[in-house]
Motif scaffolding. Structure first.
Motif, mmCIF file in Angstrom:
data_model
loop_
_atom_site.group_PDB
_atom_site.id
_atom_site.type_symbol
_atom_site.label_atom_id
_atom_site.label_comp_id
_atom_site.label_asym_id
_atom_site.label_seq_id
_atom_site.Cartn_x
_atom_site.Cartn_y
_atom_site.Cartn_z
ATOM 1 N N ARG A 146 4.815 -11.828 -1.743
ATOM 2 C CA ARG A 146 3.477 -11.241 -1.579
ATOM 3 C C ARG A 146 2.400 -12.288 -1.810
ATOM 4 O O ARG A 146 1.393 -12.335 -1.098
ATOM 5 C CB ARG A 146 3.320 -10.063 -2.558
ATOM 6 N N ASN A 152 2.045 -4.117 -10.095
ATOM 7 C CA ASN A 152 0.639 -3.774 -9.876
ATOM 8 C C ASN A 152 0.112 -4.528 -8.657
ATOM 9 O O ASN A 152 -0.225 -5.708 -8.740
ATOM 10 C CB ASN A 152 -0.194 -4.116 -11.121
ATOM 11 N N ASP A 153 0.049 -3.842 -7.534
ATOM 12 C CA ASP A 153 -0.386 -4.482 -6.286
ATOM 13 C C ASP A 153 -1.852 -4.884 -6.318
ATOM 14 O O ASP A 153 -2.295 -5.706 -5.502
ATOM 15 C CB ASP A 153 -0.156 -3.546 -5.097
ATOM 16 N N GLU A 154 -2.609 -4.318 -7.250
ATOM 17 C CA GLU A 154 -4.043 -4.617 -7.319
ATOM 18 C C GLU A 154 -4.346 -5.780 -8.256
ATOM 19 O O GLU A 154 -5.474 -6.278 -8.280
ATOM 20 C CB GLU A 154 -4.813 -3.370 -7.800
ATOM 21 N N ALA A 155 -3.362 -6.196 -9.045
ATOM 22 C CA ALA A 155 -3.601 -7.260 -10.025
ATOM 23 C C ALA A 155 -3.744 -8.615 -9.333
ATOM 24 O O ALA A 155 -3.223 -8.830 -8.232
ATOM 25 C CB ALA A 155 -2.458 -7.313 -11.033
ATOM 26 N N ARG A 156 -4.451 -9.512 -9.988
ATOM 27 C CA ARG A 156 -4.616 -10.863 -9.447
ATOM 28 C C ARG A 156 -3.253 -11.549 -9.405
ATOM 29 O O ARG A 156 -2.473 -11.473 -10.345
ATOM 30 C CB ARG A 156 -5.580 -11.656 -10.334
ATOM 31 N N TYR A 171 7.616 -10.386 -5.453
ATOM 32 C CA TYR A 171 6.274 -10.734 -5.940
ATOM 33 C C TYR A 171 5.782 -12.030 -5.300
ATOM 34 O O TYR A 171 4.653 -12.103 -4.802
ATOM 35 C CB TYR A 171 6.295 -10.876 -7.459
ATOM 36 N N GLY A 175 -0.780 -10.437 2.199
ATOM 37 C CA GLY A 175 -0.684 -9.850 0.867
ATOM 38 C C GLY A 175 0.438 -8.854 0.722
ATOM 39 O O GLY A 175 0.383 -7.949 -0.105
#
Length: 266
Positions: A179, A238-242, A176, A185
């Protein structure tokens, strides 16, 4: 007269057994303490890399850098203390660990300076630093196995649970925080790790221990671990989460401490 001698024989044997027991207990405790220091150093080395990634993600935040430097000093002291305790049997491990640490530390320093100057280091230098860290971790793992094997001992079932949970969480957080630290990202590590599988394994570990804790205080600690872990798990899967590296790192440090607290109730 012969009856007196007959009675003394078993008594002498009993005393010899007691003496052997009392002599071996401190030695066993010393071995376990040494091996535990090896594992804790590996945890600290993993955490140190996470704190570096946090600095990179926060683009040179001075407070994050200060926290990283403080952690580096702690790890350096622990590494020196551990290697000083190793006797001649483990001289090769001592040398290899020292060399990996020297390399890792020098590359860490180089990356910190790059962040201070330009807010972002060279990816190749980061990769070399991570490789040095991996080399040190592998050597520590081999040393741990050697200490346990040479002394014909093993860690307890609860210690095995503690270590498994710590390693699972640290691996998830590393992916995490990588990333968060990457301009692209995406995690910097190329080896494939299924974060979802690791999270499920951590969840199972929490559930397995739940039924074994009778003390209300222990259940409270475990519930706090579960709550903070849920936040980390949600963020990591959740790759889309802030991206929220500050909270993930803070909860990681707290969970590591709370996992250790549970030992009081086992």
């Amino acid at each position: 007269m012969s009856k007196s001698i007959d009675r003394e024989g078993p008594m002498l044997l009993f005393r010899a057994i007691l003496l052997t027991l009392f002599v071996s207990l401190p030695a066993h405790a010393s071995v376990i303490a040494l091996e535990d220091s090896v594992f804790e150093l590996s945890v600290d080395v993993k955490t140190l890399l996470l704190k570096y990634y946090h600095v990179q993600a926060d683009e040179g935040n001075t407070q994050r850098i200060a926290e990283l430097l403080q952690k580096r000093e702690e790890v350096a002291r622990d590494q020196a203390r551990l290697t000083a305790q190793l006797d001649q049997r483990y001289s090769a491990y001592r040398q290899n660990i020292g060399e990996h640490w020297t390399s890792f530390d020098a590359l860490l320093d180089q990356n910190i300076n790059e962040i201070r100057e330009s807010n972002y280091p060279e990816l190749q230098v980061v990769t070399l630093m991570r490789e040095a860290q991996r080399g040190m971790l592998s050597e520590l793992e081999r040393l741990s196995d050697a200490i346990l094997s040479d002394n014909e001992t093993h860690i307890s079932q609860f210690e095995d649970w503690q270590r498994t949970q710590k390693n699972l969480m640290l691996t998830v957080v590393e992916r995490y925080i990588e990333r968060a630290a990457s301009s692209m990202g995406a995690p910097l590590t190329i080896d494939e790790v299924d974060i979802g599988v690791l999270c499920k394994q951590f969840d199972r570990g929490i559930e397995e221990l739940t039924g074994k804790l009778a003390a209300p205080e222990a259940r409270t600690i475990l519930n706090k671990i579960r709550s903070q872990w849920l936040f980390i798990e949600t963020a990591a899967t959740n790759d889309e989460a802030r991206l929220v590296p500050f909270l993930v790192m803070r909860y990681t440090d707290t969970i590591l401490g709370r996992i250790d607290q549970l030992e009081t109730f086992i």
